[in-house]
Design a protein around this motif. Structure first.
Motif, mmCIF file in Angstrom:
data_model
loop_
_atom_site.group_PDB
_atom_site.id
_atom_site.type_symbol
_atom_site.label_atom_id
_atom_site.label_comp_id
_atom_site.label_asym_id
_atom_site.label_seq_id
_atom_site.Cartn_x
_atom_site.Cartn_y
_atom_site.Cartn_z
ATOM 1 N N LEU A 70 2.244 3.410 -0.713
ATOM 2 C CA LEU A 70 1.714 2.325 -1.593
ATOM 3 C C LEU A 70 2.915 1.617 -2.031
ATOM 4 O O LEU A 70 2.987 0.363 -2.237
ATOM 5 C CB LEU A 70 0.691 2.777 -2.717
ATOM 6 C CG LEU A 70 0.276 1.851 -3.457
ATOM 7 C CD1 LEU A 70 -0.503 0.522 -2.874
ATOM 8 C CD2 LEU A 70 -0.824 2.293 -4.639
ATOM 9 N N ASP A 71 3.915 2.175 -2.746
ATOM 10 C CA ASP A 71 5.139 1.636 -3.355
ATOM 11 C C ASP A 71 5.824 0.818 -2.177
ATOM 12 O O ASP A 71 6.193 -0.346 -2.673
ATOM 13 C CB ASP A 71 6.158 2.882 -3.655
ATOM 14 C CG ASP A 71 5.638 3.376 -5.145
ATOM 15 O OD1 ASP A 71 4.573 2.891 -5.724
ATOM 16 O OD2 ASP A 71 6.132 4.653 -5.153
ATOM 17 N N ALA A 72 5.822 1.043 -0.873
ATOM 18 C CA ALA A 72 6.437 0.305 0.121
ATOM 19 C C ALA A 72 5.745 -0.890 0.259
ATOM 20 O O ALA A 72 6.006 -1.999 0.714
ATOM 21 C CB ALA A 72 6.762 1.124 1.357
ATOM 22 N N VAL A 73 4.312 -0.684 0.372
ATOM 23 C CA VAL A 73 3.377 -1.847 0.509
ATOM 24 C C VAL A 73 3.581 -2.604 -0.476
ATOM 25 O O VAL A 73 3.538 -3.882 -0.248
ATOM 26 C CB VAL A 73 2.002 -1.396 0.748
ATOM 27 C CG1 VAL A 73 0.975 -2.414 0.988
ATOM 28 C CG2 VAL A 73 1.715 -0.544 1.822
ATOM 29 N N VAL A 74 3.640 -2.290 -1.661
ATOM 30 C CA VAL A 74 3.889 -3.093 -2.821
ATOM 31 C C VAL A 74 5.272 -4.062 -2.852
ATOM 32 O O VAL A 74 5.111 -5.199 -2.900
ATOM 33 C CB VAL A 74 3.614 -2.180 -4.271
ATOM 34 C CG1 VAL A 74 4.210 -3.155 -5.519
ATOM 35 C CG2 VAL A 74 2.416 -1.836 -4.470
ATOM 36 N N GLN A 75 6.024 -3.268 -2.424
ATOM 37 C CA GLN A 75 7.495 -3.998 -2.439
ATOM 38 C C GLN A 75 7.504 -4.727 -0.943
ATOM 39 O O GLN A 75 8.028 -5.996 -1.306
ATOM 40 C CB GLN A 75 8.333 -2.873 -2.205
ATOM 41 C CG GLN A 75 9.922 -3.591 -2.135
ATOM 42 C CD GLN A 75 10.973 -2.286 -2.253
ATOM 43 O OE1 GLN A 75 10.716 -1.091 -1.896
ATOM 44 N NE2 GLN A 75 12.119 -2.592 -2.588
ATOM 45 N N VAL A 76 6.869 -4.915 0.070
ATOM 46 C CA VAL A 76 6.863 -5.429 1.240
ATOM 47 C C VAL A 76 6.029 -6.629 0.844
ATOM 48 O O VAL A 76 6.312 -8.114 1.287
ATOM 49 C CB VAL A 76 6.479 -4.706 2.369
ATOM 50 C CG1 VAL A 76 6.300 -5.553 3.421
ATOM 51 C CG2 VAL A 76 7.693 -3.803 2.801
ATOM 52 N N THR A 77 4.877 -6.504 0.450
ATOM 53 C CA THR A 77 3.998 -7.678 0.165
ATOM 54 C C THR A 77 4.143 -8.521 -1.045
ATOM 55 O O THR A 77 3.807 -9.708 -1.083
ATOM 56 C CB THR A 77 2.500 -7.150 0.164
ATOM 57 O OG1 THR A 77 2.379 -6.332 -0.948
ATOM 58 C CG2 THR A 77 2.155 -6.617 1.302
ATOM 59 N N GLU A 134 2.500 0.094 9.306
ATOM 60 C CA GLU A 134 3.089 -1.092 9.203
ATOM 61 C C GLU A 134 2.926 -2.049 9.749
ATOM 62 O O GLU A 134 2.969 -3.314 9.220
ATOM 63 C CB GLU A 134 4.734 -0.517 9.200
ATOM 64 C CG GLU A 134 5.834 -1.666 9.234
ATOM 65 C CD GLU A 134 6.982 -0.983 9.482
ATOM 66 O OE1 GLU A 134 7.931 -1.348 8.716
ATOM 67 O OE2 GLU A 134 7.091 -0.269 10.649
ATOM 68 N N SER A 135 2.467 -1.904 11.100
ATOM 69 C CA SER A 135 2.183 -3.232 12.049
ATOM 70 C C SER A 135 1.009 -3.950 11.576
ATOM 71 O O SER A 135 0.840 -5.067 11.598
ATOM 72 C CB SER A 135 2.044 -2.752 13.418
ATOM 73 O OG SER A 135 0.797 -1.623 13.501
ATOM 74 N N GLU A 136 -0.086 -3.315 10.919
ATOM 75 C CA GLU A 136 -1.067 -3.959 10.372
ATOM 76 C C GLU A 136 -0.645 -4.669 9.104
ATOM 77 O O GLU A 136 -1.418 -5.937 9.145
ATOM 78 C CB GLU A 136 -2.194 -2.808 9.849
ATOM 79 C CG GLU A 136 -2.660 -1.957 11.244
ATOM 80 C CD GLU A 136 -3.681 -0.985 10.893
ATOM 81 O OE1 GLU A 136 -4.173 -0.455 11.676
ATOM 82 O OE2 GLU A 136 -4.001 -0.804 9.771
ATOM 83 N N VAL A 137 0.037 -4.448 8.194
ATOM 84 C CA VAL A 137 0.483 -4.962 7.071
ATOM 85 C C VAL A 137 1.633 -6.213 7.557
ATOM 86 O O VAL A 137 1.128 -7.126 6.960
ATOM 87 C CB VAL A 137 1.621 -3.991 6.284
ATOM 88 C CG1 VAL A 137 2.028 -4.806 4.921
ATOM 89 C CG2 VAL A 137 0.415 -2.968 5.732
ATOM 90 N N ILE A 138 2.353 -6.006 8.565
ATOM 91 C CA ILE A 138 3.194 -6.968 8.850
ATOM 92 C C ILE A 138 2.122 -8.240 9.657
ATOM 93 O O ILE A 138 2.481 -9.405 9.330
ATOM 94 C CB ILE A 138 3.969 -6.602 10.138
ATOM 95 C CG1 ILE A 138 5.143 -5.693 9.351
ATOM 96 C CG2 ILE A 138 4.718 -7.644 10.967
ATOM 97 C CD1 ILE A 138 5.868 -5.178 10.186
ATOM 98 N N ALA A 139 0.946 -7.655 10.333
ATOM 99 C CA ALA A 139 0.262 -8.706 10.893
ATOM 100 C C ALA A 139 -0.695 -9.635 9.726
ATOM 101 O O ALA A 139 -0.823 -10.577 9.676
ATOM 102 C CB ALA A 139 -0.750 -7.821 11.754
ATOM 103 N N TRP A 140 -0.749 -8.793 8.799
ATOM 104 C CA TRP A 140 -1.425 -9.416 7.664
ATOM 105 C C TRP A 140 -0.413 -10.518 7.024
ATOM 106 O O TRP A 140 -0.881 -11.852 6.505
ATOM 107 C CB TRP A 140 -2.073 -8.297 6.438
ATOM 108 C CG TRP A 140 -2.758 -8.800 5.423
ATOM 109 C CD1 TRP A 140 -3.897 -9.333 5.232
ATOM 110 C CD2 TRP A 140 -1.736 -9.315 4.172
ATOM 111 N NE1 TRP A 140 -4.200 -9.954 4.088
ATOM 112 C CE2 TRP A 140 -3.173 -9.825 3.322
ATOM 113 C CE3 TRP A 140 -0.846 -9.387 3.511
ATOM 114 C CZ2 TRP A 140 -2.782 -10.452 2.000
ATOM 115 C CZ3 TRP A 140 -0.476 -9.914 2.210
ATOM 116 C CH2 TRP A 140 -1.416 -10.333 1.582
ATOM 117 N N ILE A 141 0.760 -10.083 6.760
ATOM 118 C CA ILE A 141 1.625 -11.125 6.251
ATOM 119 C C ILE A 141 1.778 -12.227 7.199
ATOM 120 O O ILE A 141 1.878 -13.289 6.755
ATOM 121 C CB ILE A 141 2.950 -10.378 6.073
ATOM 122 C CG1 ILE A 141 2.944 -9.202 4.909
ATOM 123 C CG2 ILE A 141 3.981 -11.489 5.786
ATOM 124 C CD1 ILE A 141 4.070 -8.260 4.736
#
Length: 96
Positions: A41-48, A79-86
């Motif tokens: 979660l902390d990484a997702v918060v930081q990336v997004t 990670e690839s799903e988060v990147i695709a969302w961004i």
């Protein structure tokens, strides 16, 4: 260098590769795509740049990738799903 800075540098490099130009670019792109990484979660918060509560709200609304259960109460995001969302958010912005 922070995680987010490193992530953006790598993502810009890989996104900018024209695989038709060289085999090394093709190999790099394929190699990066094959590595599956789980973000906590902390990484997702930081990336997004989103707050924890916003991430869970969007997940509940079906507008953000669902987390993957890891153990007990631990979850992570692919990670690839988060990147695709961004990238989808960037596309939405560019279409407007």
């Amino acid at each position: 260098m922070s995680f987010a800075e490193g992530f953006l540098i790598i993502n810009r490099f890989v996104s900018g590769c024209d695989v038709s130009q060289s085999n090394s670019a093709l190999n790099l792109s394929i190699g990066v795509q094959l590595v599956m990484k789980v973000l906590r979660l902390d990484a997702v918060v930081q990336v997004t740049g989103l707050a924890r509560s916003t991430i869970y709200k969007l997940v509940g609304e079906g507008e953000f990738p669902r987390p993957v259960p890891l153990t007990g109460r631990s979850v992570g995001w692919i990670e690839s799903e988060v990147i695709a969302w961004i990238k989808s958010k960037i596309e939405e912005r560019n279409m407007a």
